[in-house]
Scaffold this active site. Sequence first.
Site, short mmCIF file in Angstrom:
data_model
loop_
_atom_site.label_atom_id
_atom_site.label_comp_id
_atom_site.label_asym_id
_atom_site.label_seq_id
_atom_site.Cartn_x
_atom_site.Cartn_y
_atom_site.Cartn_z
N CYS A 104 9.08 -5.98 -11.03
CA CYS A 104 8.94 -4.54 -10.80
C CYS A 104 10.31 -3.94 -11.09
O CYS A 104 11.23 -4.10 -10.31
CB CYS A 104 8.51 -4.25 -9.36
N CYS A 107 11.39 -1.02 -8.41
CA CYS A 107 11.75 -1.35 -7.02
C CYS A 107 11.49 -2.83 -6.78
O CYS A 107 12.20 -3.65 -7.35
CB CYS A 107 11.01 -0.46 -6.03
N SER A 108 10.51 -3.18 -5.97
CA SER A 108 10.27 -4.59 -5.68
C SER A 108 8.81 -4.81 -5.33
O SER A 108 8.49 -5.60 -4.46
CB SER A 108 11.16 -5.04 -4.53
N CYS A 109 7.88 -4.10 -6.01
CA CYS A 109 6.45 -4.24 -5.75
C CYS A 109 6.05 -5.71 -5.86
O CYS A 109 6.44 -6.39 -6.81
CB CYS A 109 5.65 -3.39 -6.73
#
Lengths: 196, 115
Positions: A104, A107-109
């Site tokens: 991602c 962000c950090s999905c």
Amino acid sequence: MAKTKPAPVESETAIRVRALEAILIEKGLIDPKAIDALVDTYETKVGPRNGAKVVARAWFDPAYKQRLLADATSAIKELGFSGMQGEDMVVVENTDSVHNVIVCTLCSCYPWPTLGLPPVWYKSAPYRARTVSDPRGVLKEFGTILPEDVEVRVWDTTAELRYLVLPKRPAGSEALGEEALAALVTRDSMIGVTVL
Amino acid sequence: MLLTPDLVPVISASGQSARVDEKIAARFKTGTTVRVRNLHPTTHTRLPGYLCGKVGTVEIDHGVFIFPDTHAHNLGEKPQHCYSIRFKATEVWGPTAAANDTLRVDLFDDYLDPA
């Protein structure tokens, strides 16, 4: 030379998280104990063993695999895994000609119900930037070297879907039962940075 | 609403899908070639900047979702289709990228133009 050890410097992220936490508490939006409960849930109860069960079932049961690839959210729910950050799932299958890897960039999905919380490296700027621009370089650093004729398929999961890689079943695992198969599945193989 | 510890198992198990159960027409059919608009919002977006101007193919229509760019700022849900768009690695990164490799990125209708 200083006699006392300097206090460890808090990372920018840690400072930001603490500030956000303070604001949410101050505004009466969250009880600090709820944060502890959330952390406890995803550190001790929900994690990649869930995803491993999904993968093992798919290897073991061709009809389940078909359902999983057609409608991952429902098929994963059949095994009891659903909820926050797994509301809309997609499972992508590694084959002899395609290798999938998840990132991602914004962000950090990450699919929490099947993999738990993302590892620190997954959230790091270098992983996020380099997985899209130099996937084979990143994979090599994880020890994964793929032939040129294999398509490396990078999924940048910036919207509302969450992705899980269905790794290739390891050679020699034909006689194994579902539980033994699940034990072979690693978190990193379900992100797609390694193969089994 | 105050998030209390007793609510944690409830929200953890149920989650909150951004999927919208509305019949909204898709602007693009799967297989269509699209170009990513050259947008650089300073507000919330799910459009990665490295894709601006790049041409790809609609591979999967995921269905209708709340549009985060407006929803994040209380400007309405603006529900629309979100697609997995396939880009050749060479289209995005140039001739040094591996010829076989691809990127698949989930992009909303509002980010795309016909190519």
